[in-house]
Structures are given as structure tokens and as C-alpha cells.
Motif scaffolding. Structure first.
Motif, mmCIF file in Angstrom:
data_model
loop_
_atom_site.group_PDB
_atom_site.id
_atom_site.type_symbol
_atom_site.label_atom_id
_atom_site.label_comp_id
_atom_site.label_asym_id
_atom_site.label_seq_id
_atom_site.Cartn_x
_atom_site.Cartn_y
_atom_site.Cartn_z
ATOM 1 N N LEU A 563 0.837 -1.200 0.000
ATOM 2 C CA LEU A 563 0.000 0.000 0.000
ATOM 3 C C LEU A 563 0.871 1.249 0.000
ATOM 4 O O LEU A 563 1.910 1.307 0.669
ATOM 5 N N GLN A 564 0.425 2.256 -0.714
ATOM 6 C CA GLN A 564 1.181 3.502 -0.827
ATOM 7 C C GLN A 564 1.440 4.109 0.550
ATOM 8 O O GLN A 564 2.479 4.714 0.772
ATOM 9 N N GLN A 565 0.496 3.925 1.460
ATOM 10 C CA GLN A 565 0.668 4.339 2.858
ATOM 11 C C GLN A 565 -0.390 3.634 3.685
ATOM 12 O O GLN A 565 -1.287 2.994 3.148
ATOM 13 N N ASP A 566 -0.263 3.749 4.997
ATOM 14 C CA ASP A 566 -1.117 2.969 5.906
ATOM 15 C C ASP A 566 -2.597 3.026 5.568
ATOM 16 O O ASP A 566 -3.285 2.007 5.607
ATOM 17 N N ASN A 567 -3.102 4.202 5.279
ATOM 18 C CA ASN A 567 -4.551 4.375 5.157
ATOM 19 C C ASN A 567 -5.027 4.545 3.722
ATOM 20 O O ASN A 567 -6.099 5.098 3.475
ATOM 21 N N PHE A 568 -4.233 4.079 2.782
ATOM 22 C CA PHE A 568 -4.609 4.306 1.382
ATOM 23 C C PHE A 568 -5.970 3.716 1.047
ATOM 24 O O PHE A 568 -6.756 4.310 0.309
ATOM 25 N N LEU A 569 -6.289 2.554 1.597
ATOM 26 C CA LEU A 569 -7.559 1.910 1.258
ATOM 27 C C LEU A 569 -8.746 2.525 1.985
ATOM 28 O O LEU A 569 -9.892 2.132 1.727
ATOM 29 N N ASP A 570 -8.500 3.498 2.877
ATOM 30 C CA ASP A 570 -9.614 4.247 3.459
ATOM 31 C C ASP A 570 -10.209 5.216 2.441
ATOM 32 O O ASP A 570 -11.300 5.752 2.649
ATOM 33 N N LYS A 571 -9.470 5.446 1.367
ATOM 34 C CA LYS A 571 -9.938 6.371 0.333
ATOM 35 C C LYS A 571 -10.955 5.681 -0.574
ATOM 36 O O LYS A 571 -11.006 4.452 -0.670
ATOM 37 N N GLU A 572 -11.756 6.488 -1.243
ATOM 38 C CA GLU A 572 -12.657 5.958 -2.258
ATOM 39 C C GLU A 572 -11.827 5.697 -3.513
ATOM 40 O O GLU A 572 -11.249 6.616 -4.080
ATOM 41 N N ILE A 573 -11.732 4.440 -3.922
ATOM 42 C CA ILE A 573 -10.874 4.056 -5.038
ATOM 43 C C ILE A 573 -11.677 4.121 -6.336
ATOM 44 O O ILE A 573 -12.486 3.226 -6.634
ATOM 45 N N VAL A 574 -11.466 5.213 -7.076
ATOM 46 C CA VAL A 574 -12.161 5.427 -8.346
ATOM 47 C C VAL A 574 -11.116 5.681 -9.420
ATOM 48 O O VAL A 574 -10.339 6.631 -9.312
ATOM 49 N N PRO A 575 -11.026 4.847 -10.448
ATOM 50 C CA PRO A 575 -9.979 5.036 -11.459
ATOM 51 C C PRO A 575 -10.103 6.364 -12.200
ATOM 52 O O PRO A 575 -11.206 6.936 -12.311
ATOM 53 N N VAL A 576 -8.973 6.829 -12.705
ATOM 54 C CA VAL A 576 -8.933 8.095 -13.431
ATOM 55 C C VAL A 576 -9.861 8.054 -14.646
ATOM 56 O O VAL A 576 -10.427 9.079 -15.034
ATOM 57 N N SER A 577 -10.042 6.887 -15.228
ATOM 58 C CA SER A 577 -10.902 6.762 -16.414
ATOM 59 C C SER A 577 -12.330 7.197 -16.136
ATOM 60 O O SER A 577 -13.072 7.542 -17.063
ATOM 61 N N GLU A 578 -12.736 7.191 -14.878
ATOM 62 C CA GLU A 578 -14.084 7.616 -14.512
ATOM 63 C C GLU A 578 -14.138 9.083 -14.084
ATOM 64 O O GLU A 578 -15.181 9.564 -13.651
ATOM 65 N N LEU A 579 -12.998 9.758 -14.189
ATOM 66 C CA LEU A 579 -12.924 11.173 -13.818
ATOM 67 C C LEU A 579 -13.155 12.022 -15.065
ATOM 68 O O LEU A 579 -12.501 11.835 -16.087
#
Length: 768
Positions: A563-579
């Protein structure tokens, strides 16, 4: 919408048609440099439209007082600014009493700029209809001499097409200049004296605070129809400006030209009291040689650079133009001849970011200079950091570190930290690791381990001390953790256990310990000297090892990735393609708060670790991490596409690798981030070279030997490059069905190709 006005061409940067809206962008793209000085492509004649004036001298800077809302203990007191230097290129032109100014002309036709990268000169031409109805044809050629790096030359040709005319040229020097990005709108130069010797002008100025002294100089020659005219001139002297006024009567259709020689001498290379004398000598030699001889010298000097540095691509003009533009700008910025200098992130093309060096040099630039020049150039870049070790220790002391621990600066001119964003300056500590990565790359590539006992080990010990103190033991985890950091992804600040930071910290300690043992066994006298100098003990090394062995790395069992850092998966994981494209770039459209809470990644972070330490992980692990992190990456750092291009190529995803390559190679030419008017991204240009050599060419060092796993993008007919490997020149030529190797040297060279060991004999092409 990316800009698309630069015309594709194999060897030139071309612009056709005058558009006031793109003047500042072109001033960046057509910038000149020779390693010692540089300038944006400002017009010689006066231009009253929007322009970003900039002339720069390598190594000269100003400590611009930090501008923050409130002070934090440990903040640097200043931000090191690359200085806009006294202007020597100016030539005011008036015809029949009317000033030539493209902003006020009724019409500008046949406007064209060309930067000939093969020969190292810049030309601008146009036909203008002036407010007084005069039709004027102008052609200007300019270059900064590589051979005489204190000198530049301009040939300004003018023809009035419709009437006889009285033409006045006023070449000038002006030290009343300011920086575009000054924090407090201060002037950075004090004019000391203005001198003239016959038709030569000199302005000597010094920087406030840093006390650098520089003399700008000029001399001009006048020609009518290519015959030199010995005419009188008048001198106009002001407080911070000196001009010479040349007046000539020209017949309709008659060409009139002014040749102007100018440049800088500084007290970095001359005694202060001898600056005018030194400048006069430069002019004496330049005028004696003449413009055409100087231009021929320039062409020859660039031919020698291209002989080694060129990457030739067949079948893709935009890709070819992109890589040559990047190689050209890197050589304009830094030639490796002065160990006091380094590679600034904007080079001589603008002022943003300040400073002469970031971690970009160690992470991205050293491989390019090491492979395309002699190995002393890379050694000079490493020595630059060794010479700043004392300051790096001071930087760490200001933050409470002890015992000779060192924190290398985020931005610097003289080794002292001069960057003032807390979350970058004091949290982006992974830069320390890049210093050690650069040493290992140098040793692996050159085979020259001697740098480590001579200088490198002292740097590595100081950095290992920093990591041991910066980590702290977590009783909850029974591991060592590193808290409150910013990784390479600057869209996450003040996070705990950034995987890349923790990994490079562990690696730095391990590599330092291994190097200490090797120096102890093989360089006994150096070992004794270093131990005495640093006070290193076996107990201290044991403490380092404990941190390394018990370093914590965040990991997701669900995704099977670090994981990029301890709490990375606390974020809403939405790919850039959906931005939505309307939301991009997020650094220009979103609040910082929103960016920090998002899952979006500015540049390779975990993948940066997989790039540096590729041999620590399997291809399957790389693929797993690439597929997890790249879809979340917005690539809003200039350093991002190159790493992803190399890794996509390693995974055999050549279409994606090519897309990233094109983005990194044409980042400025196509202005992907809508910011090129601020200057070009010089250090990331070395990543473009890596995209081809390490990405498509698959070049690595394996067991002390060059290794290749060549690939070629669809549509390319072939590409070739050269490497200076341990004083032997190897040319690699990749075609769709085969790769050939040609060796310039005296001894056979064993290399790996697609996993097999083959031997290349001198001057005997080998095809695989």
C-alpha cells in the motif's frame, strides 16, 4: 486542449505564423543555453505585448526571503532564486522615426521561428507592415557559443521593401531587470559601474546578499549588402543602461545588418577587478574570429555532441522531434564541465521552482549523462553532493537530528535547504535515498567502486544515520515505522509509512552496511580515515541493522499489493478513467483539501520503488502493482510518464509504453499541462531518454554486464542509440525483426541479449 502549433520535423523546432497568445510559450520552447548561461527566446527589438523576459547565468542565485503566512521552527529563511541577469540581447530598431514593435504593427506576415537542434542556432524571420506603412523584412539568427561559453552572437538583418529609409539600431545592455517570480518584488542586482572602450560596452553589477559579480558586455558591427560599414555612433548612458546608436540610410530593397556580440563574465571564473578586462578579451577574440567562423565552431561542437548522444528513430517524425528536443535541452543546460553546477528543473528556460538542483538529478539525469558523455561527468554530479555533505548535516541538525545525520535539501544552490513548503521540504525525505541510488548506479555502470571509499561512503553513512533516527519503534506493530512523510506522490501529505520511503530507507542502510564491509576488506587506509572522521562504531551499525530488519511495510491482503501508505484503502478508489476531463488537471481544478483526500496519484510512488529496485521483485509482482496503481495516476508531474513507459515496456505493453513515451517526449512541445510559458521541464527530459534506452531497448546492468531486451513500437521502422560503457562505445540498432550491435573499442564486450550472453567484437556488427 494541447497546443499543436509546433511543426513536426526531424531536426528542427518550427513555428509558422505570428500569434501574440503564444509568444511566451515560444519564448520557453526556443530558449538557448550553453551550460554556462542561457536565455529565453525574447525578441531582440522592443515588444510591448505580453512577454516573459529572462536571461540566466549558471550558478548565480539570490536568497529571496521566504514568504509564508506564519513561521514554523526549522523553516528555511529564503528560497533560492535563479536570477534574471542583465540583458545583453536587446537591439531597439526604428525606421523613419517609427519603432519596430510586432505588437503595434498593422500586419505580420511570413512569421517563422526555427531552432536548428543539429547545429545549435535559433532563427526568427518575418515581414511586418508598420504603423507608418513601411514594409520591413527581418531575419535574425542567434546562438550561444558552446566553445566560448561566455559569448553569444546575433545577426540582425533588415530590409525595407517599399521605400528608401533611415534606419536606427540601438544595441544596449540593461541591468535594471527584475525576476518574474520575486517573492517581495525586490530587485536582485545592484549596478556598480558602466564602462565603454571605443564601441564596446560593459555593465558590471553585483547581486544583493550573495555578492556575485558579473559583467555583461557587447560590441556591434554594421553591414550594408554584406559589406561592413565603418560609421560613427553615439553613446547613450543611463543609470542602469548603456546603448550605442547607429544610423544608416538604406535604399529600397537594400539589406542592412547589425552583428552583435555579447555575454557575461563572472567572478566565479575571474578576479573581480579583472572582469571588464576579461570581457574585453572575449570581445576582442570574437570580433577577430567573426560571426561566420563562430557559427561554424558552433555547428562542429554540436556535431560532436550528437555523434554520441543522438537517438535516431525511423518512421515517426513527432517521436523523433520529441527525443531530440529533450536531448538538445539537456545539453544546453548542463555539459558536465564544472562540478560546481547542476541541472536545474527549468534550466535556462524560466524561473519556476528556483534552485539549481532537486532529487531529479540523481533519480533521472545521472543515467543520461553517464551513458552519453565520459564517466567523469557523472562523477562530477556525485561530487556536487559530496561537497554539500556538511550543509546536509546542518539541515538535519536544524530539525533535531544528531551525530552527523544528513538530510539533503529538496531544493538548493549551495547545499542549504531553500524550499519552503513544509509538507515538501521536511516530509519528502525520500530524496535522501536518491543520493545513494545514484552512487550505486554509478558504481554498477562504470565499474568504478573507488568513488565509494573516496567520497561516497561518507555520504551513505550520514544518510543511514538519518534513517535510523527518523524511524521509530512501534510497540503495537513490533516494527520500525516512519511517520509524517510525503512520498513521491505529492498529492498525499503527512502520511504514515509511505511504502516507497520505508523501502528506500531500508535499502540505503543495507547498501551502506555492505559497502562498509567491502571498504574495510579492500581499502584499509580509506576505511581507517572514514571511521576516524565519522566516529562510526560497531554498535551504531548494529542499531541500523535492527531498523532495517524490522522495517514495516503496509500491505493489502485483499489486493495482494504493497500500500502507498497505511490508510490508502480508506480512500474511495475510483480510477482516473471515470474522472471527467473537465476536472483535469486536478491540480488546477480542485482544492488542495480535495486532492489530499482523493486516491489520485501525481506520479509513480510505489511504482518508483519498483523502478529503482526492479530486480527485487518478480515480473508478476510488477504487473500486479502496475495494474493497481497506474489506473489511479493522473500523471500531473513531468516525472511520471517516463517511469510508467519503462514499466509498460517491461510488461510487453508496447502500445501503452509508446503513449507514455510520446507524452514525456512532447510534454513541453505539446504543452500537456498548459504551463510551458513558465519554462520547460528539463530534468524530466532525461526520463525521455530512459524511456527509449531502458524502456524500448530494455537496457539494464546484470552481473556487471550490459543487458538488453529490445522492443519496438508499432509503426516504427527502427531506432538506434549509443552508450559509453566503461570507455567503450556500443551502438544499438533495433529493427522490427532484429537488433544489431556495433562496438567502437579495442576489446570484445560480453553482453546479455534476451537473456543470452553474446560477445561483440570491435568493429564487427553482431545481429541478434
Amino acid at each position: 486542449m494541447n497546443q499543436d502549433y509546433i511543426i513536426p520535423n526531424n531536426w528542427s523546432i518550427l513555428e509558422e505564423g505570428f500569434d501574440a497568445e503564444r509568444v511566451e510559450a515560444s519564448e520557453s520552447l526556443f530558449s538557448l543555453g550553453n551550460g554556462a548561461m542561457g536565455q529565453r527566446a525574447n525578441f531582440e527589438e522592443n515588444y510591448s505585448g505580453s512577454t516573459f523576459q529572462g536571461s540566466y547565468i549558471a550558478g548565480i542565485y539570490y536568497p529571496d526571503k521566504t514568504k509564508v503566512g506564519w513561521w514554523k521552527n526549522g523553516y528555511p529563511e529564503y528560497f533560492a532564486k535563479v536570477l534574471n541577469a542583465p540583458n545583453w540581447i536587446g537591439i531597439n530598431v526604428s525606421i523613419n522615426g517609427e519603432a519596430l514593435d510586432l505588437h503595434t504593427c498593422k500586419d505580420v506576415k511570413d512569421y517563422r521561428r526555427e531552432f536548428n537542434m543539429k547545429e545549435g542556432w535559433y532563427e526568427r524571420s518575418f515581414t511586418a507592415i508598420m504603423p507608418n506603412e513601411l514594409e520591413v523584412e527581418v531575419k535574425v539568427l542567434r546562438f550561444l557559443s558552446l566553445k566560448r561559453n561566455e559569448l553569444g552572437a546575433i545577426k540582425y538583418e533588415l530590409t525595407v521593401k517599399n521605400v528608401d529609409a533611415n534606419i536606427i539600431f540601438e544595441p544596449y545592455l540593461d541591468s535594471g531587470i527584475t525576476n518574474e517570480d520575486a517573492n517581495w518584488e525586490e530587485k536582485f542586482w545592484k549596478t556598480l559601474e558602466i564602462n565603454t572602450i571605443a564601441d564596446r560596452g560593459f555593465i558590471t553589477a553585483k547581486t544583493f546578499k550573495t555578492e556575485f559579480h558579473a559583467t555583461a558586455f557587447m560590441q556591434s558591427r554594421l553591414f550594408q549588402d554584406d559589406r561592413e560599414v565603418k560609421t560613427g555612433f553615439s553613446k547613450i548612458q543611463e543609470n542602469e543602461k548603456i546603448s550605442f546608436r547607429y544610423e544608416v540610410a538604406a535604399k529600397k530593397g537594400e539589406k542592412v545588418a547589425l552583428q552583435k556580440f555579447g555575454g557575461y563574465v563572472t567572478d566565479m571564473n575571474h578576479q573581480r577587478e579583472q572582469l571588464v578586462f576579461a570581457a574585453n578579451n572575449v570581445l576582442e577574440n570574437a570580433v577577430s574570429a567573426g560571426f561566420e567562423t563562430l557559427l561554424e565552431e558552433q555547428k562542429q561542437a554540436w556535431a560532436e555532441i550528437w555523434e554520441m548522444a543522438d537517438i535516431a528513430i525511423q518512421g515517426d517524425v513527432k517521436a523523433q522531434q520529441g527525443i531530440r528536443f529533450n536531448i538538445f535541452q539537456l545539453n544546453q543546460t548542463y555539459l558536465g564541465t564544472d562540478a560546481r553546477l547542476n541541472i536545474g528543473p527549468k534550466g535556462f528556460t524560466g524561473e519556476k521552482y528556483g534552485g539549481s538542483t532537486y532529487w531529479d538529478t540523481e533519480a533521472y539525469c545521472i543515467p543520461f549523462y553517464m551513458a552519453t558523455k565520459n564517466h567523469e561527468v557523472a562523477r562530477n554530479l556525485l561530487t556536487y553532493r559530496y561537497n554539500h555533505l556538511g550543509r546536509a548535516i546542518e539541515n538535519a541538525e536544524k530539525l533535531g537530528f544528531t551525530n552527523g545525520a544528513a538530510l539533503y535539501p529538496m531544493v538548493t544552490m549551495n547545499g542549504e535547504e531553500s524550499h519552503n513548503e513544509w509538507e515538501i521540504t521536511f516530509e519528502e525525505i525520500h530524496r535522501n535515498g536518491a543520493m545513494v541510488v545514484a552512487i550505486k548506479r554509478y558504481v554498477d555502470y562504470t565499474g568504478d567502486f573507488s568513488y565509494i571509499p573516496e567520497k561516497g561512503l561518507e555520504v551513505m553513512i550520514a544518510i543511514a544515520r538519518f534513517w535510523q533516527q527518523r524511524a521509530n519503534y512501534s510497540t503495537q506493530k513490533d516494527k520500525f515505522v516512519i511517520l509524517g512523510v510525503t512520498g513521491p506522490n505529492e498529492y498525499e501529505n503527512n502520511v504514515n509509512n509511505n511504502w516507497y520511503t520505508n523501502y528506500i530507507a531500508k535499502w540505503c542502510i543495507d547498501y551502506c552496511v555492505a559497502s562498509i564491509e567491502k571498504v574495510k576488506q579492500e581499502f584499509a587506509s580509506d576505511y581507517s580515515r572514514i571511521i576516524e572522521k565519522t566516529g562510526l562504531s560497531a554498535e551504531e551499525v548494529s542499531n541500523w541493522k535492527e531498523v532495517s530488519e524490522k522495517m514495516y511495510f503496509p500491505y493489502s491482503e485483499e489486493y495482494k499489493v504493497f500500500l502507498q501508505q497505511d490508510n490508502f484503502l480508506d480512500k474511495e478508489i475510483v480510477p482516473v478513467s471515470e474522472l471527467s476531463r473537465a476536472q483535469r488537471p486536478i491540480n488546477q481544478k480542485w482544492s488542495w483539501d480535495r486532492i489530499l483526500r482523493s486516491c489520485y496519484i501525481k506520479q509513480a510512488d510505489v511504482l518508483q520503488g519498483f523502478y529503482f529496485f526492479e530486480d527485487h521483485f518478480s515480473k508478476a509482482e510488477l504487473e500486479k502493482h502496475f495494474d493497481f496503481y497506474e489506473p489511479l495516476t493522473v500523471h500531473e508531474s513531468s516525472l511520471s510518464p517516463c517511469v510508467h513507459s519503462i514499466q509498460a515496456a517491461a510488461l510487453g505493453r508496447m502500445e501503452q509504453a509508446y503513449e507514455f513515451y510520446l507524452r514525456t517526449s512532447r510534454l513541453d512541445l505539446d504543452d500537456y499541462n498548459n504551463e510551458v510559458k513558465e519554462g520547460c521541464h528539463i530534468t524530466s527530459m532525461a526520463g525521455t531518454w530512459m524511456s527509449i534506452v531502458e524502456g524500448f531497448g530494455g537496457m539494464r546492468i546484470v552481473d556487471g554486464k550490459l543487458s538488453f531486451n529490445p522492443r519496438i513500437p508499432n509503426g516504427w521502422e527502427g531506432y538506434s542509440f549509443k552508450l559509453n560503457f566503461r570507455d567503450q562505445i556500443l551502438k544499438i540498432n533495433v529493427a522490427p525483426e532484429k537488433t544489431s550491435f556495433t562496438l567502437e573499442g579495442h576489446d570484445p564486450l560480453e553482453i546479455h541479449v534476451n537473456g543470452n550472453v553474446v560477445k561483440v567484437e570491435p568493429s564487427v556488427p553482431l545481429t541478434v
